[in-house]
Write an enzyme that holds these catalytic residues in place. Structure first.
Site, PDB file in Angstrom:
ATOM      1  N   VAL A 142       1.450   9.901   2.616  1.00 34.76           N
ATOM      2  CA  VAL A 142       2.673   9.895   3.653  1.00 34.76           C
ATOM      3  C   VAL A 142       3.465   8.825   4.026  1.00 34.76           C
ATOM      4  O   VAL A 142       4.591   9.147   4.188  1.00 34.76           O
ATOM      5  CB  VAL A 142       1.742  10.138   5.340  1.00 34.76           C
ATOM      6  N   ASP A 183     -10.399   7.297  11.308  1.00 35.24           N
ATOM      7  CA  ASP A 183     -10.059   6.962   9.987  1.00 35.24           C
ATOM      8  C   ASP A 183     -10.822   5.375   9.632  1.00 35.24           C
ATOM      9  O   ASP A 183     -10.152   4.500   9.251  1.00 35.24           O
ATOM     10  CB  ASP A 183      -9.006   7.059   9.432  1.00 35.24           C
ATOM     11  N   ALA A 243       0.671  -1.129  -0.020  1.00 36.27           N
ATOM     12  CA  ALA A 243      -0.105   0.056  -0.083  1.00 36.27           C
ATOM     13  C   ALA A 243       0.882   1.133  -0.071  1.00 36.27           C
ATOM     14  O   ALA A 243       1.855   1.245   0.615  1.00 36.27           O
ATOM     15  CB  ALA A 243      -0.890  -0.112   1.185  1.00 36.27           C
TER      16      ALA A 243
END
Length: 524
Positions: free
Chosen positions: A136, A288, A132
């Protein structure tokens, strides 16, 4: 001067992208910028890709092209339904924070520099391909030298400097807004940017994320339904975070969950109880909760990852939420209004009667509806929208919570549309309110707050005496009896605090008795 010039040049690039996305319509609200808007429509026609899209989708398209900082800004703005409306906020919440991976050589260099050891001394296997990659950081799977399967998150090179540059631009714009557009002050643009800046700062140091994961793991220690992968602190530093690798089914993959034999209603119930515990029990929640950050393992336990964004709720905010929800669900709209005034969220200069009427306009359609048909996230969104008329200041913590509720409710409905997560958590909500919002608890809170303020008085008096002594030294004549009275007041307040402490402890004992009656049913 140089700062302003640099930001003006950056604004030209941003303005061009926003014009191509056809999202400069808000400029018409500022008379002096109306001409700029009209000229931009002539000089820079909208891009073909945005034709037929909703405004929120067009804005998401623009932010995606402006880079990582603006993607993060869009995700932060997705909490602001009071600014963008429910549809606009929902469109921005779909922003995907995905970027091409950076080379493995850079990831390796960061790991070895931060951990101070060669990669071969830390891991026996390390997957050079990332699983992934976001704005950031990116993630690699690996195996430690003691045989554990782990996920290694590595910060993207140069990302801290890029975010710092863009945040300085956003702060400059926010300061200009507050200085030039008085109506914007209620929305607290500077405070919103500061909160965004703090959130980004936490994401720039992966030790903060590790600490957040460890804190939530401690909160849910022993819970069979919800857990957090343990942090490998030996292999964690500012730019590197290593945790246990999660083996499970993504919670958003409904078909895979069914194929694995999981009961979807049971999964929604576990998620609801865990989310409720984070909000009301702990005041610390994962902010999140999109499906990619939740997995279901072979035992049916929900496993949460990625703690770069978390939220906190003070006790007063939790009390506000509980009282507000109870007022809406019981039809006591006057109480809903008073809760906002008591919490200091709406100025006392506003009309309680008119605010009660506004709350009724939201709550009346809910009366008589079964709980499974009520969206708490939508309720909060509508409430925040009407508060603009009553000068309610922006509450960043509550906006973050509202966005998280949207994600959580959407996840629950995607798994089982026939149930509502709040309905499944209702017994725990009622038990929490019985303990923390009972008359005894309310009195205890009041006494506790009073004693806290009372304990500050001796320091205030001491400071006052110091100031008066300094003034007297500079020529102000102060009667000796005044100084003595101040000292006596200090001693009297200290003596008064003791009986109040005894009273507060008695109330705490009464509340504890209620607590122990439900402790066996409370999620660990």
């Amino acid at each position: 001067m140089l700062r302003s010039l640099r930001h003006l040049l950056a604004l030209i690039r941003i303005g061009f992208t926003l014009a191509r996305a056809d999202v400069l319509q808000p400029l018409v609200m500022v008379p002096v910028l109306l001409t700029v808007f009209r000229l931009s429509r002539i000089i820079i026609p909208p891009a073909k890709e945005v034709r037929g899209l909703r405004p929120g989708q067009r804005l998401a398209w623009a932010l995606q092209r402006l880079g990582p900082s603006f993607i993060k800004l869009g995700q932060a703005l997705s909490t602001r339904s009071d600014l963008l409306g429910e549809q606009g906020a929902a469109d921005l919440s779909m922003l995907q924070d995905r970027l091409p991976p950076f080379p493995f050589a850079q990831a390796r260099a960061a790991i070895e520099a931060d951990l101070g050891r060669p990669l071969s001394e830390l891991f026996t296997e390390f997957n050079t391909e990332s699983v992934a990659a976001a704005s950031v950081a990116q993630v690699h799977f690996a195996v430690t030298t003691d045989g554990r399967q782990v996920a290694v998150k590595v910060l993207r090179p140069g990302v801290a400097a890029a975010f710092a540059r863009d945040l300085d631009l956003l702060m400059w714009l926010a300061e200009l807004m507050e200085a030039r557009i008085p109506g914007s002050r209620r929305l607290r643009p500077v405070d919103v940017v500061k909160q965004f800046e703090q959130s980004v700062a936490f994401e720039m140091d992966l030790r903060f994320e590790a600490a957040a994961a460890a804190e939530m793991a401690e909160n849910f220690a022993g819970d069979p339904d919800f857990r957090i992968p343990p942090v490998d602190w030996e292999r964690t530093a500012g730019r590197v975070l290593t945790t246990e690798r999660v083996i499970g089914t993504p919670i958003g993959d409904r078909d895979a969950l069914i194929a694995a034999g999981h009961d979807l209603r049971e999964i929604v119930g576990k998620a609801a109880r865990a989310f409720f515990a984070q909000i009301f029990r702990d005041g610390f929640f994962h902010a999140d909760l999109h499906p990619g950050n939740l997995f279901v393992d072979a035992h049916g336990t929900i496993v949460a990852i990625d703690f770069g964004i978390t939220g906190r709720l003070e006790r007063r905010h939790r009390n506000y939420l509980a009282d507000m929800l109870l007022g809406f669900l019981s039809g006591d709209f006057r109480r809903v209004a008073e809760v906002h005034f008591d919490a200091g969220l709406v100025p006392r200069s506003e009309s309680v009667a008119l605010f009660t009427q506004a709350c009724r306009s939201i709550g009346e359609p809910l009366l008589g509806k079964p709980l499974e048909q009520i969206s708490v996230a939508k309720l909060l969104s509508q409430l925040f929208q009407i508060t603009r008329q009553f000068k309610m200041e922006t509450q960043p913590e509550l906006l973050m919570l509202q966005k998280t509720m949207v994600l959580a409710e959407g996840l629950g409905r995607s798994l089982d549309p026939t149930v509502n997560m709040w309905q499944l958590a209702q017994p725990l909500i009622e038990e929490w309110m019985a303990v923390y919002r009972s008359p005894v608890a309310r009195v205890g809170d009041t006494v506790s707050d009073f004693i806290t303020e009372l304990e500050h008085l001796p320091k205030v008096l001491h400071n006052l005496k110091t100031v008066l002594s300094d003034l007297a030294h500079d020529g102000l004549n102060l009667h000796s009896e005044t100084v003595e009275a101040l000292g006596e007041g200090d001693r009297w307040i200290r003596r008064l605090a003791w009986p109040l402490w005894v009273f507060a402890l008695a109330l705490a004992g009464m509340a504890a008795a209620q607590w122990f009656t439900i402790l066996s049913k409370w999620p660990l």
